[in-house]
Write a protein that holds these residues in place. Structure first.
Motif, PDB file in Angstrom:
ATOM      1  N   VAL A  52       0.861  -1.196   0.000  1.00 41.29           N
ATOM      2  CA  VAL A  52       0.000   0.000   0.000  1.00 41.29           C
ATOM      3  C   VAL A  52       0.897   1.247   0.000  1.00 41.29           C
ATOM      4  O   VAL A  52       1.278   1.778   1.041  1.00 41.29           O
ATOM      5  CB  VAL A  52      -0.973  -0.028   1.192  1.00 41.29           C
ATOM      6  CG1 VAL A  52      -1.876   1.206   1.179  1.00 41.29           C
ATOM      7  CG2 VAL A  52      -1.832  -1.297   1.125  1.00 41.29           C
ATOM      8  N   THR A  53       1.272   1.646  -1.219  1.00 41.53           N
ATOM      9  CA  THR A  53       2.206   2.764  -1.420  1.00 41.53           C
ATOM     10  C   THR A  53       1.541   3.810  -2.320  1.00 41.53           C
ATOM     11  O   THR A  53       0.457   3.565  -2.866  1.00 41.53           O
ATOM     12  CB  THR A  53       3.472   2.269  -2.147  1.00 41.53           C
ATOM     13  OG1 THR A  53       3.049   1.780  -3.446  1.00 41.53           O
ATOM     14  CG2 THR A  53       4.151   1.137  -1.394  1.00 41.53           C
ATOM     15  N   THR A  54       2.250   4.903  -2.529  1.00 43.27           N
ATOM     16  CA  THR A  54       1.697   5.948  -3.406  1.00 43.27           C
ATOM     17  C   THR A  54       1.546   5.437  -4.841  1.00 43.27           C
ATOM     18  O   THR A  54       0.639   5.854  -5.566  1.00 43.27           O
ATOM     19  CB  THR A  54       2.611   7.192  -3.407  1.00 43.27           C
ATOM     20  OG1 THR A  54       3.945   6.794  -3.729  1.00 43.27           O
ATOM     21  CG2 THR A  54       2.620   7.872  -2.056  1.00 43.27           C
ATOM     22  N   GLU A  55       2.435   4.534  -5.239  1.00 44.31           N
ATOM     23  CA  GLU A  55       2.388   4.007  -6.612  1.00 44.31           C
ATOM     24  C   GLU A  55       1.176   3.089  -6.774  1.00 44.31           C
ATOM     25  O   GLU A  55       0.438   3.173  -7.761  1.00 44.31           O
ATOM     26  CB  GLU A  55       3.687   3.244  -6.934  1.00 44.31           C
ATOM     27  CG  GLU A  55       4.930   4.123  -6.991  1.00 44.31           C
ATOM     28  CD  GLU A  55       5.412   4.597  -5.624  1.00 44.31           C
ATOM     29  OE1 GLU A  55       5.164   3.890  -4.614  1.00 44.31           O
ATOM     30  OE2 GLU A  55       6.038   5.672  -5.558  1.00 44.31           O
ATOM     31  N   THR A  56       0.965   2.227  -5.761  1.00 44.30           N
ATOM     32  CA  THR A  56      -0.202   1.339  -5.809  1.00 44.30           C
ATOM     33  C   THR A  56      -1.484   2.168  -5.800  1.00 44.30           C
ATOM     34  O   THR A  56      -2.461   1.826  -6.477  1.00 44.30           O
ATOM     35  CB  THR A  56      -0.165   0.370  -4.608  1.00 44.30           C
ATOM     36  OG1 THR A  56       1.030  -0.399  -4.713  1.00 44.30           O
ATOM     37  CG2 THR A  56      -1.360  -0.565  -4.595  1.00 44.30           C
ATOM     38  N   ALA A  57      -1.480   3.257  -5.043  1.00 44.15           N
ATOM     39  CA  ALA A  57      -2.665   4.116  -5.004  1.00 44.15           C
ATOM     40  C   ALA A  57      -3.010   4.575  -6.422  1.00 44.15           C
ATOM     41  O   ALA A  57      -4.184   4.564  -6.826  1.00 44.15           O
ATOM     42  CB  ALA A  57      -2.406   5.326  -4.102  1.00 44.15           C
ATOM     43  N   MET A  60      -4.728   1.816  -8.219  1.00 49.54           N
ATOM     44  CA  MET A  60      -6.109   1.622  -7.757  1.00 49.54           C
ATOM     45  C   MET A  60      -7.038   2.688  -8.356  1.00 49.54           C
ATOM     46  O   MET A  60      -8.154   2.400  -8.779  1.00 49.54           O
ATOM     47  CB  MET A  60      -6.173   1.695  -6.211  1.00 49.54           C
ATOM     48  CG  MET A  60      -5.417   0.597  -5.485  1.00 49.54           C
ATOM     49  SD  MET A  60      -6.011  -1.045  -5.885  1.00 49.54           S
ATOM     50  CE  MET A  60      -4.675  -1.696  -6.842  1.00 49.54           C
ATOM     51  N   ILE A  61      -6.541   3.926  -8.381  1.00 45.62           N
ATOM     52  CA  ILE A  61      -7.355   5.028  -8.922  1.00 45.62           C
ATOM     53  C   ILE A  61      -7.612   4.791 -10.420  1.00 45.62           C
ATOM     54  O   ILE A  61      -8.701   5.053 -10.928  1.00 45.62           O
ATOM     55  CB  ILE A  61      -6.635   6.381  -8.656  1.00 45.62           C
ATOM     56  CG1 ILE A  61      -6.571   6.630  -7.137  1.00 45.62           C
ATOM     57  CG2 ILE A  61      -7.329   7.527  -9.374  1.00 45.62           C
ATOM     58  CD1 ILE A  61      -5.573   7.709  -6.712  1.00 45.62           C
ATOM     59  N   VAL A  70     -12.890  -1.574  -6.577  1.00 42.48           N
ATOM     60  CA  VAL A  70     -11.562  -2.033  -6.160  1.00 42.48           C
ATOM     61  C   VAL A  70     -11.492  -2.162  -4.648  1.00 42.48           C
ATOM     62  O   VAL A  70     -11.980  -1.282  -3.924  1.00 42.48           O
ATOM     63  CB  VAL A  70     -10.490  -1.014  -6.601  1.00 42.48           C
ATOM     64  CG1 VAL A  70      -9.116  -1.622  -6.507  1.00 42.48           C
ATOM     65  CG2 VAL A  70     -10.734  -0.546  -8.011  1.00 42.48           C
ATOM     66  N   TYR A  71     -10.880  -3.240  -4.170  1.00 44.64           N
ATOM     67  CA  TYR A  71     -10.676  -3.461  -2.731  1.00 44.64           C
ATOM     68  C   TYR A  71      -9.201  -3.767  -2.538  1.00 44.64           C
ATOM     69  O   TYR A  71      -8.658  -4.655  -3.203  1.00 44.64           O
ATOM     70  CB  TYR A  71     -11.527  -4.636  -2.244  1.00 44.64           C
ATOM     71  CG  TYR A  71     -12.983  -4.453  -2.587  1.00 44.64           C
ATOM     72  CD1 TYR A  71     -13.822  -3.714  -1.768  1.00 44.64           C
ATOM     73  CD2 TYR A  71     -13.500  -4.981  -3.772  1.00 44.64           C
ATOM     74  CE1 TYR A  71     -15.158  -3.503  -2.107  1.00 44.64           C
ATOM     75  CE2 TYR A  71     -14.830  -4.773  -4.130  1.00 44.64           C
ATOM     76  CZ  TYR A  71     -15.646  -4.034  -3.285  1.00 44.64           C
ATOM     77  OH  TYR A  71     -16.964  -3.821  -3.635  1.00 44.64           O
ATOM     78  N   LEU A  72      -8.558  -3.046  -1.612  1.00 48.66           N
ATOM     79  CA  LEU A  72      -7.098  -3.191  -1.474  1.00 48.66           C
ATOM     80  C   LEU A  72      -6.716  -3.681  -0.083  1.00 48.66           C
ATOM     81  O   LEU A  72      -7.189  -3.154   0.932  1.00 48.66           O
ATOM     82  CB  LEU A  72      -6.433  -1.829  -1.738  1.00 48.66           C
ATOM     83  CG  LEU A  72      -4.917  -1.741  -1.539  1.00 48.66           C
ATOM     84  CD1 LEU A  72      -4.155  -2.651  -2.521  1.00 48.66           C
ATOM     85  CD2 LEU A  72      -4.433  -0.291  -1.710  1.00 48.66           C
ATOM     86  N   PHE A  92     -10.734   9.015  -2.187  1.00 49.42           N
ATOM     87  CA  PHE A  92     -10.981   8.317  -3.459  1.00 49.42           C
ATOM     88  C   PHE A  92     -12.048   7.231  -3.334  1.00 49.42           C
ATOM     89  O   PHE A  92     -12.278   6.484  -4.284  1.00 49.42           O
ATOM     90  CB  PHE A  92      -9.669   7.725  -3.995  1.00 49.42           C
ATOM     91  CG  PHE A  92      -8.630   8.764  -4.302  1.00 49.42           C
ATOM     92  CD1 PHE A  92      -8.651   9.444  -5.520  1.00 49.42           C
ATOM     93  CD2 PHE A  92      -7.645   9.090  -3.376  1.00 49.42           C
ATOM     94  CE1 PHE A  92      -7.697  10.414  -5.805  1.00 49.42           C
ATOM     95  CE2 PHE A  92      -6.691  10.061  -3.655  1.00 49.42           C
ATOM     96  CZ  PHE A  92      -6.718  10.728  -4.873  1.00 49.42           C
ATOM     97  N   ASP A  93     -12.637   7.093  -2.140  1.00 51.66           N
ATOM     98  CA  ASP A  93     -13.710   6.099  -1.935  1.00 51.66           C
ATOM     99  C   ASP A  93     -13.288   4.684  -2.299  1.00 51.66           C
ATOM    100  O   ASP A  93     -14.068   3.920  -2.874  1.00 51.66           O
ATOM    101  CB  ASP A  93     -14.955   6.466  -2.764  1.00 51.66           C
ATOM    102  CG  ASP A  93     -15.713   7.597  -2.109  1.00 51.66           C
ATOM    103  OD1 ASP A  93     -15.687   7.668  -0.870  1.00 51.66           O
ATOM    104  OD2 ASP A  93     -16.302   8.407  -2.853  1.00 51.66           O
ATOM    105  N   ILE A  94     -12.061   4.364  -2.021  1.00 48.11           N
ATOM    106  CA  ILE A  94     -11.579   3.001  -2.306  1.00 48.11           C
ATOM    107  C   ILE A  94     -11.367   2.285  -0.964  1.00 48.11           C
ATOM    108  O   ILE A  94     -10.560   2.736  -0.139  1.00 48.11           O
ATOM    109  CB  ILE A  94     -10.261   3.042  -3.129  1.00 48.11           C
ATOM    110  CG1 ILE A  94     -10.574   3.617  -4.523  1.00 48.11           C
ATOM    111  CG2 ILE A  94      -9.639   1.644  -3.228  1.00 48.11           C
ATOM    112  CD1 ILE A  94      -9.380   3.787  -5.428  1.00 48.11           C
ATOM    113  N   PRO A  95     -12.078   1.184  -0.718  1.00 48.23           N
ATOM    114  CA  PRO A  95     -11.916   0.480   0.557  1.00 48.23           C
ATOM    115  C   PRO A  95     -10.524  -0.146   0.686  1.00 48.23           C
ATOM    116  O   PRO A  95     -10.078  -0.881  -0.198  1.00 48.23           O
ATOM    117  CB  PRO A  95     -12.983  -0.622   0.498  1.00 48.23           C
ATOM    118  CG  PRO A  95     -13.906  -0.235  -0.609  1.00 48.23           C
ATOM    119  CD  PRO A  95     -13.107   0.566  -1.567  1.00 48.23           C
TER     120      PRO A  95
END
Ligand code: NAD
Ligand code: SAH
Length: 418
Positions: A52-57, A60-61, A70-72, A92-95
């Motif tokens: 769970v990093t800025t790149e993964t974010a 996901m976006i 998307v669920y992370l 970003f409303d991503i769980p």
């Protein structure tokens, strides 16, 4: 919304850091633009188990922009950036289900939480989602169109499952794309591993003896960068070809038991277990620094180190001191977990740009083609891989030559002699 993160008030900082990474992710940005228009993943549920990093974010976006739900969850209990997790939930409303430093039980509760969303596509980094699905949640297997795998060891695991006839859905080996392992594993791990060691220890590499176990893609990268910082690099290997390559690249090669006597720094990047073991600790110099940048926390036999030592203490963040009966100290970084992600921030965005462009395109490919894919491990299709390379060169402002018709003909014929 159902989620579990450390503290939502960290979101503001996370948003800024996600934006900073995005600036260096032009390929993913272009894919996101197209996804926003075409919505190729509309209604598809994706469960991702990634750092769970800025790149993964940014990945996901992008998937969400393509219409996916998307669920992370985290792929490593120490790599979660809590501000990023908070930002994904709040802005970003991503769980997200991930807390830095979570224990093993919580780590698995988080895996179950994303699996319970009944995903159609899984995204793994090290194989935990797919292996949990196959071992404990078989009732959910029918919902899954396919999965992707980010790293070398996960791909090895899924190929073993395919061989044993137990793999139940297709998996795309993102790691095996050229635009992934040639860059992420080599230049990414090369830089971020050194970054993790330096942030944890603030030691000088110049003039030190730096031992690297494994001369695969990651090992090559770490060796190149350690040498560039003025360290004397020693490589240990079990594969004669890789060992020869390391020697011809200018590094000393020897068994770990010999290297253990002279190393100042040790890094494992093998994907294997107990590569640094009890008999190695027994001969190490006082002050030796030991780290892993390969797989989970298995490459260094931490239990053996604990058993050998008379006392332990955390002397700095991410540095645990083990005192041996004869007074020598050995320093283990980041609990033997990936030092680049636990003590630093993982690979920089510009290299994750290519890895995650492959992830996004592979998810789209699985959704489009799942009816015809078998329960096997597939390569990323060459056309996607080359497309990522083209987009990256384009974004870097680099042009290349094109084959002329005459050259194409020459390269495809057998009739031209001397
Ligand atoms: P690779 O297969 O290219 O290289 C691994 C090398 O380790 C091989 O050359 C193998 O012969 C060698 N090896 C195996 N057992 C050994 C032993 N006992 N002693 C010495 N050498 C040994 O794999 P790779 O792509 O370089 O990945 C290595 C590991 O790093 C994998 O677990 C992968 O998942 C992980 N990885 C981590 C990061 C990161 O961000 N830290 C990035 C990419 C990959
Ligand atoms: N999950 C296992 C497996 C190794 S992780 C573990 O934690 O031990 C190695 C992977 O991390 C690499 O394949 C790389 O693509 C990924 N990675 C490295 N830096 C990253 C970053 N900044 N963000 C997300 N993933 C990253």
């Amino acid at each position: 919304m159902d989620y579990h993160v450390k503290d939502l008030s960290l979101a503001e900082k996370g948003v800024l850091r996600i934006e900073w990474a995005e600036k260096e992710m032009p390929v993913l940005r272009q894919i996101r633009k197209r996804f926003e228009k075409e919505k190729p993943l509309k209604g598809v549920k994706i469960a991702a188990c990634l750092h769970v990093t800025t790149e993964t974010a940014n990945l996901m976006i992008t998937l969400k922009a393509g219409g996916a739900d998307v669920y992370l969850t985290a792929s490593n209990p120490l790599s979660t950036q809590d501000d990023v997790a908070a930002a994904l939930v709040k802005e970003f409303d991503i769980p997200v289900f991930a807390i830095h430093g979570e224990d093993r039980d919580t780590y698995y509760q988080h895996l179950y939480a994303v699996l319970d969303k009944e995903p159609n596509i899984t995204m793994d980094d090290g194989g935990d989602l797919i292996s949990t699905l196959h071992k404990e949640k078989q009732n959910l297997l029918d919902n899954v169109f396919g999965g992707t795998e980010e790293t070398t060891t996960g791909v090895i695991r899924f190929k073993a499952m395919e061989k044993d006839g137990v793999l139940k859905f297709p998996v795309i080996a993102v790691n095996d794309a050229y635009t992934k392992h040639l860059f992420d594993n080599r230049y990414g791990t090369g830089q971020s591993t050194i970054d993790g060691i330096l942030r944890a220890t603030n030691r000088l590499l110049a003039g030190s003896v730096f031992v690297i176990a494994g001369y695969g893609w990651c090992g090559r990268g770490v060796a190149m960068r350690a040498a560039g910082m003025g360290a004397e690099v020693i490589v240990t290997e079990v594969d004669p070809l890789k060992a020869l390559e390391a020697r011809m690249d200018g590094f000393r090669v020897m068994p770990m038991i010999e290297a253990a006597k002279i190393g100042d720094f040790f890094v494992t990047v093998t994907g294997n277990i107990n590569v640094i073991d009890k008999h190695h600790f027994e001969v190490m110099k006082d002050g030796a620094i030991v780290a892993n940048s390969g797989h989970f926390d298995v490459e260094i036999n931490i239990k053996a180190l604990e058993e050998l030592s008379v006392s332990q203490r955390d002397i700095r963040e991410n540095v645990r001191e083990y005192r041996l009966p004869d007074g020598r100290n050995i320093y283990l970084l980041a609990e033997g977990r990936l030092v680049n992600l636990a003590a630093a921030e993982g690979h920089p965005a510009s290299v994750m740009d290519m890895s995650f462009a492959n992830q996004a395109l592979s998810a789209e490919y699985i959704y489009k083609n799942h009816d015809s894919l078998k329960p096997k491990v597939y390569k990323v299709p060459d056309e996607l891989d080359f497309e990522v390379a083209r987009l990256k060169l384009n974004a870097m402002g680099i042009q290349i030559d094109q084959l002329t018709e005459e050259q194409k003909e020459y390269l495809s014929s057998w009739e031209h002699g001397t």
